[in-house]
Scaffold this motif. Structure first.
Motif, PDB file in Angstrom:
ATOM      1  N   LEU A 151      33.712  40.766  39.250  1.00  0.00           N
ATOM      2  CA  LEU A 151      34.029  41.835  38.266  1.00  0.00           C
ATOM      3  C   LEU A 151      35.203  42.595  38.359  1.00  0.00           C
ATOM      4  CD1 LEU A 151      30.828  43.835  37.171  1.00  0.00           C
ATOM      5  CD2 LEU A 151      32.255  42.413  35.707  1.00  0.00           C
ATOM      6  N   PRO A 152      36.174  42.306  37.288  1.00  0.00           N
ATOM      7  CA  PRO A 152      37.513  43.281  37.540  1.00  0.00           C
ATOM      8  C   PRO A 152      37.281  44.637  37.580  1.00  0.00           C
ATOM      9  CG  PRO A 152      37.086  42.399  35.127  1.00  0.00           C
ATOM     10  CD  PRO A 152      35.887  41.870  35.952  1.00  0.00           C
ATOM     11  N   VAL A 153      37.981  45.093  38.431  1.00  0.00           N
ATOM     12  CA  VAL A 153      37.952  46.465  38.635  1.00  0.00           C
ATOM     13  C   VAL A 153      39.627  47.132  38.607  1.00  0.00           C
ATOM     14  CG1 VAL A 153      37.534  48.451  40.437  1.00  0.00           C
ATOM     15  CG2 VAL A 153      36.229  46.432  40.419  1.00  0.00           C
ATOM     16  N   SER A 154      39.601  48.197  37.814  1.00  0.00           N
ATOM     17  CA  SER A 154      40.925  48.785  37.451  1.00  0.00           C
ATOM     18  C   SER A 154      41.112  49.986  38.264  1.00  0.00           C
ATOM     19  CB  SER A 154      40.911  49.247  35.951  1.00  0.00           C
ATOM     20  OG  SER A 154      40.079  50.227  35.808  1.00  0.00           O
ATOM     21  N   SER A 200      20.076  26.192  38.879  1.00  0.00           N
ATOM     22  CA  SER A 200      21.228  26.841  38.091  1.00  0.00           C
ATOM     23  C   SER A 200      21.240  28.374  38.566  1.00  0.00           C
ATOM     24  CB  SER A 200      21.440  26.591  36.737  1.00  0.00           C
ATOM     25  OG  SER A 200      22.683  27.529  36.107  1.00  0.00           O
ATOM     26  N   LYS A 201      22.448  28.585  39.038  1.00  0.00           N
ATOM     27  CA  LYS A 201      22.635  30.255  39.358  1.00  0.00           C
ATOM     28  C   LYS A 201      23.645  30.682  38.543  1.00  0.00           C
ATOM     29  CE  LYS A 201      21.192  28.835  43.972  1.00  0.00           C
ATOM     30  NZ  LYS A 201      21.218  27.369  43.757  1.00  0.00           N
ATOM     31  N   ASP A 202      24.180  30.045  37.563  1.00  0.00           N
ATOM     32  CA  ASP A 202      25.376  30.526  36.720  1.00  0.00           C
ATOM     33  C   ASP A 202      25.233  31.644  35.604  1.00  0.00           C
ATOM     34  OD1 ASP A 202      26.735  28.728  38.505  1.00  0.00           O
ATOM     35  OD2 ASP A 202      26.430  27.187  37.170  1.00  0.00           O
ATOM     36  N   LYS A 203      23.931  31.811  35.270  1.00  0.00           N
ATOM     37  CA  LYS A 203      23.600  32.550  34.026  1.00  0.00           C
ATOM     38  C   LYS A 203      23.563  34.004  34.650  1.00  0.00           C
ATOM     39  CE  LYS A 203      20.567  32.851  30.215  1.00  0.00           C
ATOM     40  NZ  LYS A 203      19.212  32.605  29.611  1.00  0.00           N
ATOM     41  N   ILE A 204      24.829  34.672  34.296  1.00  0.00           N
ATOM     42  CA  ILE A 204      24.970  36.177  34.920  1.00  0.00           C
ATOM     43  C   ILE A 204      25.143  36.896  33.611  1.00  0.00           C
ATOM     44  CG2 ILE A 204      26.209  37.556  36.241  1.00  0.00           C
ATOM     45  CD1 ILE A 204      26.980  35.331  38.027  1.00  0.00           C
ATOM     46  N   LYS A 205      24.490  38.123  33.544  1.00  0.00           N
ATOM     47  CA  LYS A 205      24.588  39.173  32.617  1.00  0.00           C
ATOM     48  C   LYS A 205      25.077  40.390  33.376  1.00  0.00           C
ATOM     49  CE  LYS A 205      22.324  41.492  28.772  1.00  0.00           C
ATOM     50  NZ  LYS A 205      21.097  41.825  27.961  1.00  0.00           N
ATOM     51  N   TRP A 206      26.279  40.772  33.106  1.00  0.00           N
ATOM     52  CA  TRP A 206      26.909  41.960  33.891  1.00  0.00           C
ATOM     53  C   TRP A 206      26.435  43.131  33.021  1.00  0.00           C
ATOM     54  CZ3 TRP A 206      28.534  40.715  38.331  1.00  0.00           C
ATOM     55  CH2 TRP A 206      29.066  39.521  38.465  1.00  0.00           C
ATOM     56  N   TYR A 207      26.328  44.256  33.512  1.00  0.00           N
ATOM     57  CA  TYR A 207      25.887  45.527  32.963  1.00  0.00           C
ATOM     58  C   TYR A 207      27.198  45.885  32.024  1.00  0.00           C
ATOM     59  CZ  TYR A 207      21.783  45.489  35.796  1.00  0.00           C
ATOM     60  OH  TYR A 207      20.632  45.325  36.641  1.00  0.00           O
ATOM     61  N   GLN A 208      28.456  45.704  32.564  1.00  0.00           N
ATOM     62  CA  GLN A 208      29.670  45.964  31.981  1.00  0.00           C
ATOM     63  C   GLN A 208      30.613  44.959  32.263  1.00  0.00           C
ATOM     64  OE1 GLN A 208      31.057  50.300  32.773  1.00  0.00           O
ATOM     65  NE2 GLN A 208      29.331  50.550  34.146  1.00  0.00           N
ATOM     66  N   ASP A 209      31.627  44.992  31.269  1.00  0.00           N
ATOM     67  CA  ASP A 209      32.480  43.730  31.361  1.00  0.00           C
ATOM     68  C   ASP A 209      33.620  44.112  32.375  1.00  0.00           C
ATOM     69  OD1 ASP A 209      31.063  42.483  29.221  1.00  0.00           O
ATOM     70  OD2 ASP A 209      32.557  43.464  27.747  1.00  0.00           O
ATOM     71  N   SER A 210      33.824  45.200  32.721  1.00  0.00           N
ATOM     72  CA  SER A 210      34.942  45.615  33.789  1.00  0.00           C
ATOM     73  C   SER A 210      34.387  47.187  34.328  1.00  0.00           C
ATOM     74  CB  SER A 210      36.232  45.603  33.352  1.00  0.00           C
ATOM     75  OG  SER A 210      36.336  46.544  32.243  1.00  0.00           O
ATOM     76  N   LEU A 211      34.930  47.277  35.612  1.00  0.00           N
ATOM     77  CA  LEU A 211      34.582  48.684  36.207  1.00  0.00           C
ATOM     78  C   LEU A 211      35.773  49.361  36.662  1.00  0.00           C
ATOM     79  CD1 LEU A 211      32.193  47.371  38.784  1.00  0.00           C
ATOM     80  CD2 LEU A 211      31.568  48.432  36.761  1.00  0.00           C
ATOM     81  N   LEU A 256      25.416  45.754  39.527  1.00  0.00           N
ATOM     82  CA  LEU A 256      26.608  45.450  38.791  1.00  0.00           C
ATOM     83  C   LEU A 256      26.064  44.591  37.616  1.00  0.00           C
ATOM     84  CD1 LEU A 256      28.954  44.268  41.411  1.00  0.00           C
ATOM     85  CD2 LEU A 256      28.749  46.270  40.324  1.00  0.00           C
ATOM     86  N   GLY A 257      24.670  43.919  37.691  1.00  0.00           N
ATOM     87  CA  GLY A 257      24.059  42.881  36.740  1.00  0.00           C
ATOM     88  C   GLY A 257      22.841  42.107  37.035  1.00  0.00           C
ATOM     89  N   LYS A 258      22.547  41.116  36.598  1.00  0.00           N
ATOM     90  CA  LYS A 258      21.434  40.210  36.852  1.00  0.00           C
ATOM     91  C   LYS A 258      22.040  38.807  36.617  1.00  0.00           C
ATOM     92  CE  LYS A 258      17.687  43.456  35.442  1.00  0.00           C
ATOM     93  NZ  LYS A 258      16.402  43.518  34.628  1.00  0.00           N
ATOM     94  N   VAL A 259      21.209  37.824  37.583  1.00  0.00           N
ATOM     95  CA  VAL A 259      21.546  36.435  37.538  1.00  0.00           C
ATOM     96  C   VAL A 259      20.186  35.804  37.470  1.00  0.00           C
ATOM     97  CG1 VAL A 259      21.206  36.399  39.969  1.00  0.00           C
ATOM     98  CG2 VAL A 259      22.284  34.275  38.795  1.00  0.00           C
ATOM     99  N   THR A 260      20.306  34.959  36.269  1.00  0.00           N
ATOM    100  CA  THR A 260      18.851  34.189  36.117  1.00  0.00           C
ATOM    101  C   THR A 260      18.895  32.688  36.540  1.00  0.00           C
ATOM    102  OG1 THR A 260      18.852  35.258  33.966  1.00  0.00           O
ATOM    103  CG2 THR A 260      17.536  33.450  34.165  1.00  0.00           C
TER     104      THR A 260
END
Length: 470
Positions: free
Chosen positions: A317-320, A350-361, A371-375
């Motif tokens: 995830l990008p972090v500013s 497959s381990k590519d289906k990721i849902k982040w809680y936020q688009d950036s931090l 940070l999120g969840k992987v399906t």
């Protein structure tokens, strides 16, 4: 491979940290053909279906209904040691059935006195008609129809949507039906009922009440479980196999519900409607051979495998405002282990289906911060989800933050409020200045001349005396 993929339908497990609420079913294909028309195989350790065949097809259950009979009895009898007198007229109507070959007896005679527990053993081990009807009559308060209603109410309660009971014995009735899936659900529920597993997995049992008037040698009055896989001296013996119930019906074939445990794994097998005879017309017991085959297949081909290690980096995830790298790596909160079929490579999951809680931090980010969840998916079917956390800390840059704070202050509501207040104060100041100037001008205005020259008395001025000469 396409055949394997098309067969995927029942849940492969996930350990407790995986959210399996939306887990789909994955049914792995078996080599060879089962004679039974319907089948389902469940790993009881994780409640995961690993194989199924026509699992939702309605079949005649036969004496497998005794599982429900036992459940209703155990949940509605407060004293299993209560003695009950057996009356032949309760089950005498069965003597007139057209399916005489379906009747099973336990040498229980009229006026025998047995405990409720004794009757349960007789029913579960031998499919005793005397025992099942006596239980239904006793628990149903003298009416077996009341007991059947209790059976159907219980079926509805635990979600057996494709099951209907018409009797407690399992005698053939076209209105009495179930499915392999429902029977697996019922059995799993029954195993949670106190004493059921003990009764259903006992191989031999001697009634606790002697009844010497009808049974001269009490020691010889022994009931043996009908599942030949439990017989240590028989050809069908299967190490680790237990109970639970067998069924034989002229109109419904042979069926079995059995458990087996090996190497810390426990499986439940439900097989419905295998043929009564082989191609030559000779008696066959395909339900036993099918059960042996599915247990061998499950124990041989399934094992727990680490599908995704907790050290694996699965995204970022990008972090500013970061001091250094402007991103944070994510990993699974814990190792993910699944019960997996050894003939299918885990790399295909497959381990590519990721849902982040936020688009950036925005820094700082703490290590192990969610940070999120992987399906996890296999061939489009979900296996489960697991939470992702930050791999490491990400510190905040002071200089970047100060610049950011300065830029953000101009956009902040406080800055806008300050401008508004300043404007109002400036306006008030201008008004005060104008008012003060006006007052000052009015006070500095010059006086009229008439008020500057002294007045002269004209009457006295004409009488002024002349100045004397010297």
């Amino acid at each position: 491979m396409n055949k394997i993929i098309s067969a995927i339908t029942a849940a492969v497990i996930a350990l407790p940290f995986i959210n399996t609420a939306n887990t789909q079913a994955i049914s792995f294909p078996m080599k060879g053909t089962l004679k039974s028309e319907s089948a389902i195989v469940v790993n009881l350790d994780v409640n995961s279906v690993v194989h199924e065949k026509n699992a939702d097809t309605k079949q005649s259950p036969g004496p497998l209904v005794n599982i429900m009979t036992a459940v209703v009895c155990l949940e509605n009898c407060s004293n299993l040691n209560e003695e009950v007198t057996v009356h032949e007229d309760v089950y005498q109507y069965l003597y007139e059935t057209e399916y005489q070959s379906d009747l099973r007896w336990a040498n229980i005679l009229n006026e025998d006195v047995l405990t409720v527990s004794d009757l349960l053993y007789a029913m579960m081990l031998t499919s005793s008609m005397e025992a099942s009807e006596t239980i239904a009559y006793h628990i149903g308060d003298g009416n077996t129809e009341n007991f059947v209603k209790m059976m159907n109410n219980k079926a509805k309660e635990i979600g057996l949507d494709d099951t209907h009971f018409t009797n407690a014995t399992g005698m053939y009735d076209e209105q009495q039906y179930t499915t392999a899936r429902d029977m697996a659900t019922l059995t799993e529920y029954a195993l949670s009922v106190p004493l059921f597993e003990t009764i259903a997995t006992t191989y031999t049992y001697n009634p606790s009440v002697p009844n010497p008037q009808n049974h001269k040698s009490h020691e010889e009055w022994i009931w043996t479980h009908s599942n030949s896989m439990m017989d240590p001296n028989g050809n069908d013996y299967y190490s680790g196999a237990k109970g639970i119930k067998t069924a034989n019906l002229e109109m419904g074939g042979r069926s079995i519900v059995a458990m087996a445990s090996r190497d810390g794994n426990k499986y439940l097998s439900v097989l419905l409607k295998s043929p009564l005879t082989d191609a030559d017309g000779d008696t066959a017991f395909y339900h036993i051979t099918d059960c042996t085959d599915v247990f061998n297949w499950a124990f041989r081909h399934f094992s727990y495998q680490t599908i995704l290690a907790s050290t694996a980096e699965v995204g970022e995830l990008p972090v500013s405002l970061a001091n250094g790298n402007d991103y944070v790596l994510a990993r699974p909160k814990e190792d993910i282990s699944l019960l997996w079929y050894d003939e299918i490579d885990t790399a295909t999951i497959s381990k590519d289906k990721i849902k982040w809680y936020q688009d950036s931090l925005q820094a700082p980010v703490a290590k192990d911060e969610p940070l999120g969840k992987v399906t996890l998916e296999y061939s489009g079917e979900e296996l489960g989800t697991v939470e992702l956390v930050a791999v490491s800390d990400v510190e905040r840059s002071s200089s970047k933050y100060n610049i950011y704070a300065a830029k953000m202050f101009r956009k902040s509501s406080w800055f806008k409020r300050a401008l508004a207040v300043s404007g109002i104060l400036c306006g008030l100041y201008v008004l005060i200045c104008i008012y003060s100037y006006a007052v000052f001008k009015r006070r500095k205005k010059p006086l009229k001349p008439m008020y500057a020259v002294p007045k002269v008395d004209k009457s006295s001025a004409g009488k002024r005396k002349p100045r004397e000469r010297k």
